[in-house]
Write an enzyme that holds these catalytic residues in place. Structure first.
Site: not given
Lengths: 395, 395
Positions: B9-10, B199, B297
Site C-alpha cells: 500500500l505504497g 521497460k 505518478g
C-alpha cells in the site's frame, strides 16, 4: 483456417487483402490459426489482382456459413447500412472504417450486434491505423473521460502545414493536395470539417455514453483561414490547427464541435504535421494521453480493420463495454465553453473595454488575444468590432 | 460486487484504492457490477485512511475465495515473485506495475497464469497511465512490429529538460529533482538507464515474441551527459533524450539498448518534456504510431492497473495473444546497428578521413555528426580521436 469477406474493394478493402497476405505470421500467432479472405463484394467484376475473390452478389456472402467476419469498406450510408444490418442478423461479426455510418447509426448497429451475439467494431473509423478507440474504451476504462480533442483529418492538416511552411494560400495548397491525391476532387467533407466532425461524434459517443447527433455539432472547416493569421500566430508562438473537440459538462451534459484553433508551440500537438493525426484524451486519473500517427492511408487503415477482425475472433468474445445510449438529450452548444480567443480586427486602436486583451500586433489592423470568455461573448465581441478573423486558443 | 486485493500500500497501491473509489460509476458501467478493494497486504499495520483494509498476513488473501484479482504493487523481485506465483496458483488473476518482475520473470509467470486459466497483466509496468502494451499486442496485432523506441523514464526526462531549459548541470538538476520528489535518494536505477532498460525489455518481449534478458541489454544513462553537448545540440536543431530502443533484425534476430540520443526538433518526440513519456511503435502496415502522456505518478499508474483488473473480469476472458518464448537466443549487440553519431573531440581539426562528417562547431574542440556507421565503427572512431562525447543520432 478462418474465412472472412470484404464489402467493397477500394483503397481500404484492397489494403485488407494485402495486410492479411503480408502478415500471415503475426496474424496466425495471435489467432492460433490462419486467416484468409474468401470473398469480396464489388459493384462490377473487373480485371484486378484480386479478381478471384470478387462477387457482385451480396447474398453469396450473407448466406456463406463459413464466413465469420465481414469487413465493410463501402463507405457512405445506404448500401453499407443495409449490408451491415444483414450481416449482423446473419450472425457475422462486422468490422468497418466507415465513420459516417458509425457516427449516424453506430448506436443502433451495436445494439443489433449485441442481440445477435456478434461484434460491431470500428477502430479504423477514427485515426486510421492509430489505436484510439480501443485504448479509450479499454485501457482508460478506470477513468472518467472529461475531454477529447484532436487533429482528426489528414487532408486539412496537410493543407495547414503547407500554408505555415511555405506561406502559400489555402486555395494554392488545396490545388496541390488534389494533384498529390491527398484531397478529393470534391474536398467538401474534409475542408469543411465534416469528416473531423463525424470522428469527434464517435469519440464523444464512446467517452460520454450518449449518442451525439452529427447534425447538432457545429463544424467549421479551414476554408476561411487567411494566410495573414497563420503568419501572425507563427510570429507569437502559435500554430493554427483544425481540431475536433468534445467535453463533459456539468450536470452530465456534453458538447462537441470542430473549428480551427491556435495551439501553443509548447503543446506536442503543434508539431503534428502533414497528413499525420493526433488525439488527446483527458481522463480524471490518467491526465492527458496522446495518440499519434498516420490517420489514413491504405495499409494503416486496413491494419486497424484486421486487428478488429482478430479481436472478434479471439474466443469469439464480445465487447460488452462498447456501446452508448441512443438518447441525444443533454447536448449543449459549444457557445457555453470558455476559451481565450484570437481576433484580428480592421482598426488601429482597441477601445478601453478591451484593456485586458493581449495585443499581438497593431498597424492598420489589430491582432489580439482575449482573456477567457464564452463563445457567446466572443460572438458579441465579433459583432461589435470590425472583425476579420476569430479563433479559439487551445489552453 | 466484485472483490479485489492489493499487495503493498505504497504510492501505486494507495492510488488503486483511490481510483476504485473515485470512479465507481465508469468502472461499474464497464463491469456490469460494482468493484471494491477488500484487503491490502502491508508489512506492518499502521494508522492510515485505509487501515481497515490492511492485513499483515498474505494467506488471508491467498485463501480468500471471494478475491478474484490481486494487484501486486510491492515492487522488486523476491516477495513480489513469490506472492504472484501463489496468487496465480490459487486461481486469482494478477495485475502489476512491477517492471522489474515482468522483465525478469514475465515469461514464466504468464505461463503459470495460462496453466491456471487466469491472466497476468502489466499494462502499468511501461508508460504508467499511457496505454502502450495493450495497443501494441491488440490494436497493432495485424502488423509485424519492426522497431520500438521511447522516452521511458520520467525522472531522467525531467533532468534533461531542466538542463536544456535552464542551462543547469546534471548534478544541479539531480539535486532539485530529489528535493521535488521526482528522483529517489538513490537515483541509480533511473539515471543509469536501468528502469528504462527493464521497460524496453518488456516491449521487446511482446513485440518480437522472445525473452530479452535484461542482463544482455546495454544500458547507458545520463550521468555522463555534459551541458556543453546539450547546448551544441540545441543550437543545431537537436534535443538530447534518453531512449530505450529495440529493433527486429534480419534472420529473426533482435536487439535492444538504452542510451542518450540526439533527436531532431522536427520529431514530435523532441517536445516530450518534464516527467512525460512517449513510446513510438513502428509496424510494417501502420508505420510509426506514438503514445504520449504521464509515465508515472500515483493516479495514472493506478488507473492502468484498474483497467487491467477490469480486463481480467470482463467475461473472465484470457489474453492468449500475450506471451513470448523463454528462448533468449538471437539477441544481437546493438553495436551492429547503423546510425549517424554525434561526436565532440578535443581537437581543432578533423583528419581527411573524416571529410564526410558534418561539422557543427569548431574551436579548440570540434563537434561533428558522422554519416551512418555501425556502433562498432563509432567505438573505433572514439578510440582513435581524443573523444569527449559521443551519442547516436535518431534518424
Amino acid at each position: 483456417m478462418i474465412k472472412i469477406a470484404i464489402l467493397g474493394l477500394g483503397t481500404v478493402g484492397t489494403g485488407v487483402v494485402k495486410v492479411v497476405e503480408a502478415n500471415t505470421v503475426p496474424i496466425q500467432h495471435k489467432l492460433g490459426q490462419p486467416l484468409s479472405v474468401k470473398t469480396a463484394l464489388v459493384r462490377k467484376l473487373r480485371a484486378d489482382p484480386y479478381q478471384h475473390l470478387m462477387t457482385e452478389n451480396f447474398r453469396e456472402i450473407e448466406h456463406d456459413g463459413e464466413i465469420r467476419v465481414v469487413v465493410e469498406t463501402i463507405g457512405g450510408v445506404e448500401a453499407a447500412y443495409e449490408y451491415t444490418r444483414r450481416c449482423l442478423m446473419a450472425g457475422k461479426h462486422v468490422v468497418t472504417a466507415n465513420k459516417q455510418l458509425v457516427a449516424e447509426h453506430g448506436c443502433e448497429l451495436l445494439e443489433l450486434a449485441r442481440k445477435n451475439h456478434v461484434n460491431y467494431l470500428f477502430e479504423a473509423s477514427v485515426g486510421g491505423g492509430i489505436p484510439v478507440l480501443h485504448p479509450l474504451t479499454q485501457c482508460m476504462a478506470a477513468n472518467r473521460v472529461d475531454e477529447i480533442y484532436g487533429i482528426l483529418n489528414g487532408t486539412t492538416n496537410f493543407i495547414l502545414t503547407k500554408m505555415v511552411k511555405e506561406g502559400a494560400s489555402f486555395a494554392e495548397v488545396l490545388k496541390l493536395a488534389q494533384e498529390k491525391g491527398y484531397a478529393e476532387a470534391d474536398p467538401t467533407a474534409d475542408v469543411e470539417g465534416i469528416d473531423a466532425g463525424r470522428k469527434i461524434c464517435i469519440l464523444a459517443d464512446l467517452a460520454f455514453g450518449h449518442q451525439v447527433d452529427p447534425a447538432q455539432v457545429p463544424m467549421e472547416g479551414i476554408t476561411g483561414i487567411d494566410l495573414k493569421d497563420v503568419e501572425i500566430a507563427g510570429r507569437h508562438g502559435y500554430r493554427i490547427k483544425l481540431l475536433g473537440r468534445c467535453l463533459r459538462l456539468e450536470g452530465g451534459r456534453r458538447t462537441a464541435y470542430v473549428a480551427p484553433h491556435l495551439i501553443s508551440e509548447e503543446n506536442p500537438m503543434s508539431d503534428v504535421n502533414d497528413v499525420f493525426n493526433a488525439v488527446v484524451v483527458r481522463g480524471n486519473a490518467t491526465g492527458e494521453v496522446m495518440f499519434y500517427g498516420k490517420g489514413a492511408g491504405e495499409l494503416p487503415t486496413a491494419s486497424a480493420c484486421v486487428a478488429d477482425v482478430i479481436e472478434c475472433l479471439q474466443e469469439e468474445r464480445h465487447r460488452p463495454e462498447i456501446g452508448w445510449s441512443a438518447d441525444t438529450g443533454g447536448f449543449a452548444s459549444p457557445l457555453t465553453l470558455k476559451n481565450r480567443w484570437y481576433f484580428r480586427v480592421g482598426t488601429d486602436t482597441l477601445s478601453e473595454a478591451l484593456h485586458s486583451a493581449k495585443v499581438l500586433e497593431q498597424g492598420t489592423e489589430t491582432a489580439f488575444i482575449t482573456p477567457s470568455i464564452t463563445g457567446t461573448d466572443a460572438e458579441r465581441l465579433a459583432a461589435y468590432l470590425p472583425t476579420l478573423a476569430k479563433m479559439r486558443v487551445l489552453d
